[in-house]
Design a protein around this motif. Structure first.
Motif, PDB file in Angstrom:
ATOM      1  N   VAL A 250       0.846  -1.209   0.000  1.00 51.91           N
ATOM      2  CA  VAL A 250       0.000   0.000   0.000  1.00 51.91           C
ATOM      3  C   VAL A 250       0.879   1.256   0.000  1.00 51.91           C
ATOM      4  N   LEU A 251       1.933   1.251   0.824  1.00 53.84           N
ATOM      5  CA  LEU A 251       2.850   2.398   0.884  1.00 53.84           C
ATOM      6  C   LEU A 251       3.585   2.589  -0.442  1.00 53.84           C
ATOM      7  N   HIS A 252       4.088   1.481  -0.997  1.00 52.91           N
ATOM      8  CA  HIS A 252       4.865   1.527  -2.233  1.00 52.91           C
ATOM      9  C   HIS A 252       3.997   1.980  -3.405  1.00 52.91           C
ATOM     10  N   ASP A 253       2.787   1.405  -3.487  1.00 48.39           N
ATOM     11  CA  ASP A 253       1.875   1.767  -4.588  1.00 48.39           C
ATOM     12  C   ASP A 253       1.327   3.183  -4.418  1.00 48.39           C
ATOM     13  N   GLY A 254       0.993   3.524  -3.183  1.00 47.40           N
ATOM     14  CA  GLY A 254       0.318   4.796  -2.931  1.00 47.40           C
ATOM     15  C   GLY A 254       1.240   6.004  -2.971  1.00 47.40           C
ATOM     16  N   LEU A 255       2.511   5.814  -2.591  1.00 41.25           N
ATOM     17  CA  LEU A 255       3.428   6.958  -2.518  1.00 41.25           C
ATOM     18  C   LEU A 255       4.511   6.908  -3.589  1.00 41.25           C
ATOM     19  N   ALA A 256       4.587   5.774  -4.307  1.00 37.31           N
ATOM     20  CA  ALA A 256       5.498   5.632  -5.462  1.00 37.31           C
ATOM     21  C   ALA A 256       6.945   6.017  -5.133  1.00 37.31           C
ATOM     22  N   ASP A 257       7.384   5.647  -3.941  1.00 35.70           N
ATOM     23  CA  ASP A 257       8.753   5.961  -3.519  1.00 35.70           C
ATOM     24  C   ASP A 257       9.475   4.638  -3.270  1.00 35.70           C
TER      25      ASP A 257
END
Length: 295
Positions: A250-257
């Motif tokens: 969720v973090l990787h997909d949502g914040l693209a960092d």
């Protein structure tokens, strides 16, 4: 719904670890609880677990026998959504999967009174997006309890873009009445606790993956060097490695960092079915008397 006084009966959807903990604290606060799950077996298991957890509080003199008995009397269980029709608030505490939650809201909304509030215990999914699957986005918000619910003092409160002030105020007051403290978070991926905690756990897995230290040394270092009550890998096992991985996604997909990229070793453990304490094996093996590191 105008005020907290209008809330008499609270539904909880999902009788797993989080759901039974939420039902426990709500019943202890004197509310009638309707605990719903698709499986009768899960509901029976939940009632046994709630009984054990109340006994633990009784032994520590945190509650009286009368409070324990009253709490258990407040909880009823069911498998049909119509069972929730008289609830003034329903808290969804199903598995951390957006499609599952979406289907729950589609089934729930038609049976609820139009004044009823819906809260989600999601630990990372967009509250605004979940609200859009309901017929009442203004009466919908995030109410993220921490695990184990009876012991942990915090509930993160998350407004979706459409959540109205009255809904927020009622849930805020209710949380206080449950004996919890609140932290308000904006509706960004993983909110506050998991946005900070999960990258730390992921970094601990990278530290293991790269051979900087073994399981024992990493957990000892953080326990004794940063005064954490448990090491990050021990904590990952407690949370569930599948849950950790899904929050990192969720973090990787949502914040693209790229700093949120899940460690390949975490992915491997989940693929192996080594999900932590709930299955008896994760970064530790729990089959003996004492947990033994698996690396």
């Amino acid at each position: 719904m105008a005020s907290l006084d209008d809330i008499k009966t609270i539904g909880v959807i999902g009788a797993g670890q989080m759901g039974n903990g939420i039902a426990h604290v709500i019943a202890l606060a004197g509310y009638d609880v309707r605990l719903l799950d698709v499986s009768e077996q899960a509901l029976e298991k939940a009632l046994v677990q709630i009984g054990k957890n109340l006994d633990r509080q009784l032994k520590k003199d945190m509650i009286s026998q009368a409070e324990k008995d009253a709490a258990l009397a407040h909880i009823t269980t069911g498998v049909e959504y119509t069972f929730l029709s008289d609830c003034n608030l329903v808290i969804e505490a199903a598995t951390e999967n957006e499609e599952v939650k979406k289907q729950i809201f589609k089934s729930l909304c038609p049976v609820l009174g139009e004044e009823a509030i819906i809260a989600t215990n999601t630990s990372s999914i967009s509250v605004t997006r979940l609200a859009s699957y309901t017929d009442r986005p203004s009466k919908f918000m995030g109410m993220h309890f921490m695990n184990p619910v009876p012991l942990m003092k915090l509930v993160e409160l998350i407004r979706g873009i459409a959540t109205d002030e009255t809904t927020y105020r009622i849930i805020h007051e209710l949380t206080k009445k449950l004996g919890k403290d609140t932290a308000s978070a904006e509706d960004f991926p993983a909110f506050i606790v998991n946005r900070i905690l999960l990258p730390m756990i992921n970094e601990a897995v990278y530290t293991l993956y790269e051979g900087v230290g073994n399981v024992q040394s990493i957990d000892t270092a953080l326990r004794l060097g940063a005064n954490h009550p448990m090491g990050p890998l021990q904590l990952a096992d407690f949370i569930g490695l599948d849950t950790c991985l899904s929050i990192m996604h969720v973090l990787h997909d949502g914040l693209a960092d790229t700093k949120y990229r899940p460690c390949p070793l975490l992915v491997k453990y989940v693929e192996a079915g080594w999900l932590g304490r709930k299955v008896g094996r994760g970064f530790y093996d729990y089959s003996g008397d004492e947990p033994v590191p698996t690396r």
